[in-house]
Design a protein around this motif. Sequence first.
Motif, PDB file in Angstrom:
ATOM      1  N   HIS A 127      25.714  -8.467  14.631  1.00 45.76           N
ATOM      2  CA  HIS A 127      24.754  -7.600  14.175  1.00 45.76           C
ATOM      3  C   HIS A 127      23.494  -8.018  14.573  1.00 45.76           C
ATOM      4  CE1 HIS A 127      27.030  -4.784  11.293  1.00 45.76           C
ATOM      5  NE2 HIS A 127      27.636  -5.810  11.395  1.00 45.76           N
ATOM      6  N   SER A 128      22.249  -7.122  14.861  1.00 44.51           N
ATOM      7  CA  SER A 128      20.921  -7.650  14.957  1.00 44.51           C
ATOM      8  C   SER A 128      20.175  -7.446  13.874  1.00 44.51           C
ATOM      9  CB  SER A 128      20.404  -6.771  15.964  1.00 44.51           C
ATOM     10  OG  SER A 128      20.570  -7.134  17.226  1.00 44.51           O
ATOM     11  N   PRO A 129      19.326  -8.428  13.121  1.00 44.68           N
ATOM     12  CA  PRO A 129      18.741  -8.473  12.238  1.00 44.68           C
ATOM     13  C   PRO A 129      17.791  -7.209  12.276  1.00 44.68           C
ATOM     14  CG  PRO A 129      18.782 -10.737  12.967  1.00 44.68           C
ATOM     15  CD  PRO A 129      19.317  -9.723  13.912  1.00 44.68           C
ATOM     16  N   VAL A 130      17.579  -6.583  11.059  1.00 42.76           N
ATOM     17  CA  VAL A 130      16.573  -5.260  11.026  1.00 42.76           C
ATOM     18  C   VAL A 130      15.186  -5.778  10.238  1.00 42.76           C
ATOM     19  CG1 VAL A 130      16.091  -3.113  10.207  1.00 42.76           C
ATOM     20  CG2 VAL A 130      18.331  -3.688  11.559  1.00 42.76           C
ATOM     21  N   PHE A 131      14.178  -5.478  10.522  1.00 42.33           N
ATOM     22  CA  PHE A 131      13.002  -5.832   9.708  1.00 42.33           C
ATOM     23  C   PHE A 131      12.125  -4.365   9.529  1.00 42.33           C
ATOM     24  CE2 PHE A 131      11.957  -6.523  14.342  1.00 42.33           C
ATOM     25  CZ  PHE A 131      10.943  -5.690  14.383  1.00 42.33           C
ATOM     26  N   THR A 132      11.390  -4.460   8.546  1.00 36.79           N
ATOM     27  CA  THR A 132      10.512  -3.284   8.153  1.00 36.79           C
ATOM     28  C   THR A 132       9.590  -3.916   6.971  1.00 36.79           C
ATOM     29  OG1 THR A 132      10.349  -1.015   7.473  1.00 36.79           O
ATOM     30  CG2 THR A 132      11.957  -2.327   6.164  1.00 36.79           C
ATOM     31  N   SER A 133       8.387  -3.081   7.304  1.00 42.23           N
ATOM     32  CA  SER A 133       7.281  -3.607   6.261  1.00 42.23           C
ATOM     33  C   SER A 133       6.538  -2.278   5.897  1.00 42.23           C
ATOM     34  CB  SER A 133       6.218  -4.600   7.174  1.00 42.23           C
ATOM     35  OG  SER A 133       5.749  -3.826   8.252  1.00 42.23           O
ATOM     36  N   PHE A 134       5.954  -2.509   4.496  1.00 46.54           N
ATOM     37  CA  PHE A 134       5.386  -1.610   4.025  1.00 46.54           C
ATOM     38  C   PHE A 134       3.937  -1.830   3.299  1.00 46.54           C
ATOM     39  CE2 PHE A 134       9.757  -0.545   3.838  1.00 46.54           C
ATOM     40  CZ  PHE A 134       9.785   0.848   3.910  1.00 46.54           C
ATOM     41  N   ASP A 135       3.021  -0.904   3.117  1.00 51.94           N
ATOM     42  CA  ASP A 135       1.982  -1.061   2.320  1.00 51.94           C
ATOM     43  C   ASP A 135       1.987  -0.121   1.126  1.00 51.94           C
ATOM     44  OD1 ASP A 135       0.811  -3.061   3.766  1.00 51.94           O
ATOM     45  OD2 ASP A 135      -0.534  -1.654   5.088  1.00 51.94           O
ATOM     46  N   ILE A 136       1.930  -0.670   0.052  1.00 44.14           N
ATOM     47  CA  ILE A 136       1.881   0.344  -1.046  1.00 44.14           C
ATOM     48  C   ILE A 136       0.828   0.131  -2.002  1.00 44.14           C
ATOM     49  CG2 ILE A 136       4.574   0.047  -1.172  1.00 44.14           C
ATOM     50  CD1 ILE A 136       4.462  -2.029  -3.588  1.00 44.14           C
ATOM     51  N   GLY A 137       0.563   1.132  -2.787  1.00 41.30           N
ATOM     52  CA  GLY A 137      -0.679   1.161  -3.920  1.00 41.30           C
ATOM     53  C   GLY A 137      -0.055   0.586  -5.178  1.00 41.30           C
ATOM     54  N   ILE A 138      -1.007  -0.177  -5.804  1.00 43.94           N
ATOM     55  CA  ILE A 138      -0.683  -0.869  -7.163  1.00 43.94           C
ATOM     56  C   ILE A 138      -1.577  -0.359  -8.381  1.00 43.94           C
ATOM     57  CG2 ILE A 138      -0.228  -2.824  -8.306  1.00 43.94           C
ATOM     58  CD1 ILE A 138       1.930  -2.733  -6.374  1.00 43.94           C
ATOM     59  N   ASP A 139      -0.843   0.499  -9.248  1.00 44.16           N
ATOM     60  CA  ASP A 139      -1.912   0.743 -10.403  1.00 44.16           C
ATOM     61  C   ASP A 139      -2.106  -0.292 -11.332  1.00 44.16           C
ATOM     62  OD1 ASP A 139      -2.883   2.228 -12.379  1.00 44.16           O
ATOM     63  OD2 ASP A 139      -0.914   3.108 -13.308  1.00 44.16           O
ATOM     64  N   ASN A 140      -3.299  -1.016 -11.429  1.00 45.30           N
ATOM     65  CA  ASN A 140      -3.526  -2.030 -12.146  1.00 45.30           C
ATOM     66  C   ASN A 140      -4.693  -1.504 -13.383  1.00 45.30           C
ATOM     67  OD1 ASN A 140      -6.009  -1.543 -10.709  1.00 45.30           O
ATOM     68  ND2 ASN A 140      -5.801  -3.428  -9.753  1.00 45.30           N
ATOM     69  N   TYR A 141      -4.261  -0.637 -13.991  1.00 44.05           N
ATOM     70  CA  TYR A 141      -5.043   0.054 -15.032  1.00 44.05           C
ATOM     71  C   TYR A 141      -5.153  -0.699 -16.174  1.00 44.05           C
ATOM     72  CZ  TYR A 141      -7.160   3.302 -18.538  1.00 44.05           C
ATOM     73  OH  TYR A 141      -7.811   3.714 -19.517  1.00 44.05           O
TER      74      TYR A 141
END
Length: 709
Positions: free
Chosen positions: A370-384
Motif C-alpha cells: 500500500h502507498s501511504p495516503v495523506f490529506t490536510s484540512f483547515d477548520i474553523g474553531i468556535d471559541n465563544y
Amino acid sequence: MRSGKGENDEISRFAHDEILQLVKSKSNRTNLGVVLEGHKRKDFVFDEMKSREIFCQLIQQMKNLHSPQPDPEQLSIFIGSFNMGDVVPADTLQSWLLCQGLGKTRDPILQPVPFDLYVIGTQECPTSSRDWVQRIIKELLMLHKITYKLVSSVSLWGIRLIVLSKPEHLHRITKIQTSSVKTGIANALGNKGATGVSFNIDQTSLCFINCHLTSGSEKCHRRNQNISDIIRYLVVGNKALNVFGITTLFHHLFWFGDLNYRLDIDLQEILSKVDSLDYRPLIKGDQLKQEQEKKKVLFNFEEEEITFPPTYRYERGSRTRYAWRKIKKATQDRINVPSWCDRVLWKSYPQTYVSCTSYGCTEDIVTSDHSPVFTSFDIGIDNYSTDAQEVDSESAANQTMIILDQVEAMIKTSSRMNFYLEIHSSCLEAVVQSQPNKLNNNQIMEQHISKTYPVWNQDLIPQLKPVISDEEYLKYQYLLLAVRSELDHESYGCCVISLRKLFPSGVLSFCCSLTHRGEETGEIKGYIAIKISNSSLAPTLRGRARTRTKTYELVCRDEEEEDPHIDLSPLSPDGNIQAAAAANSKLSDGPSKNSPTSKPGLHSSSSGDGLQRSFNSYEPSPSVFAALKERRKDGARKVESTSNIADAMKKRKDCGDSLKKRQSLNAGTGYPAIPRPRRCNSGTIQTRKPRAPPPSTSERPAPDAPPPP
C-alpha cells in the motif's frame, strides 16, 4: 500576480492587518480581488488557479499567526493513513508528513508552516504503540523543530490511531475519549475493525476514526456491514446522546483507513487508464462511490477529488508495477485489481468552515504493498466565551425562545406507530422531547405502503429556551433532531440544523435528510422562528450582537452561488403542511441582490439544511405570523421587499367570509386560522375555494348538451 487591468503598476507593500478581504472571482478562477484598508478594491490576475489558492492560504496563515485573539480561530489538521503490511519503514517519513507525492499536494512554499494537529492512522502495524508514537514525534521534531505532545493513542491489534498537538493548543483540548470495535471473524477478532478518538477544541467537537475493513472484491456488502457495526458500537462523545449516533454528534467527523473497497472494472482497462493518468473513468467503477450513491453507506460524507493512482496492490520495493496476482494455498490464484483501498472522508455540520487543502499519496515509501495516503484540512474553531459576555436579566435565557412549527417527516418504514421528536443542542439546558404525533389511517396509502408521514405542529413541540440569548453565540449553535417511536423508543433517523441563517431574518425553513447508522432513512422539513418575550422576532437580540469577523472568513466569493431550488412541498400524499405549497411557489429563482458574499470554505449540507426564506415565501402558523406582524409594526428590522409583504397581508384580508368562518376555530387566540389544503382525486394539493352559486334556470345546459371541459 499582476494587475487585473494589465497595467504596469508600481510595487506596493502592505501589512497583513491592512488586508480586509480577499474576493475570489467566480467567473474567472485566476482572478482575485483585494480589499485594503483605506483603499478601493483592486483586482489581480494569477497565472493559474493553484497560485491564487496558495496566495490565499499564505495570507490566512499570516492572519492566523498574528491574530490579536489569544487562541487561533482556525486550525490546520494533517490526517495520514498507512497500511504498513507488517513492515516498519526504515527510511524517513518526511514526504508523508509534508503532504508531498502524487495527487493534490501541499505547495513547497507552505512546507515550513507546521500543522496544528497530526492524526496518524495505521493498519497492520508491527511495532508497539509506544515505539510508533516516539517515531512520529522524532520525525516531526526534525522537520519543524517542535516537540509535539501526545493527545491520545488507541490500538486494536495492528490498527493504531495517534493524535499529536502543538504544545500551545493542549489547554484548549477537553473531553478526550477513545474506543475500538472488532469486526473480524464473528466480530470477535481484531484483525479487522476500527479505533476512534474524540475530543473538543474549545466549543468545537472533533472525531477521528481509523478502520481496516474486510478484504476481497466480492465482499462489498460485508464492508458495508462493518461500517454499520462501527457506527453502532464505537463509544465516543456524550454517551447520554447515543440516540443521535456518532455521525451526528460531532462538528467534524473524519473517517479514514484501509476501507478495502475495490474497482469493478476489467484489469487491463485499469492498467491502461493508470498508465495514461486518466483516473476519472475508474472512479465510476469504485465500489465505495457506488455504495454512497445508493445511500447505503457513509451517507452525506464527502471526499476530495482523487487525482492520484490506486494505492493498492503494488510490488514491494516498487511504485511502477502492480502485483495484481495473489496466490493462496486454499483458493489458488486470486486477482486483486489495483484499487483505491486507502481513503479519507469527512462529514461536517452545515454552515461550518472546513477546507481540504491536500489529498494524495507518497511515491517514495515502498516497504508495503500500500502507498501511504495523506490529506490536510483547515477548520474553523468556535471559541465563544461566556465569561467575556455581559449577560443581564433582560437578555437572559427566559427572554428568548426558539419555536419549531409544521415539522413533517417522511420515514422509510411501514410501521403505523406514533413518533416523537427528541431535540438536543449545546445552547439548551437539557434534552427536549415533543409529544407524540397522531397518525391518521389514511397517512399510509396503498402506493406508499413502505413510508410513514408523521407531522408535529408547535402545539406538540415545546418552545426551546437557550441558555444565552446573544446573537453571536446562537449563530454558531445547532439543533440535533431525532425521530423516535413511542412504542420502543427506537431511533428512525437523525439530522442537524444550523441556526446560522436564522439571523437576521428571524425565520428559517429547513429541509434535510434523516440518517441512521450511516444510511438514509427519510427526510424532514419544517420551520424555525426565534422570538423574545413580547412575541416579536428578535433580529438583533437586544442589540448584543458582535460583528467581529472570524479569521477564516477572510476569503469570500465575488458573487454568492445560486441556491438550489429546494422543494418544500408536503412530504405526505395528504399534504399535511399547507404552508409548504405556498412557499414552494414563491421561491425566487436567484439570490437576493443584497445577499452577503458566500464563504468558499463554508460547509453546506447537500440536503438543503437551514435554507433561509424571506417573509413572502413563508406561511407560518397564526402565532408565528402574529410575531412577524408585530416585528414589522415595531420596526425591529428592515424588510427587503416591502411590496411583497404588503401583497401577502392584502391576500390574507381578501380571504372574505371563508377566512372569517375559520377564525371561530381559534376563538380566544386572536389569530385567524389558515385554510387547510385538501387532496384531489389526482393526488395534487389544492386550497379550498368558495363554492360558486348555482346557475340560474336559463343558464343551465340542456340534458343532451355535452359536459363543459
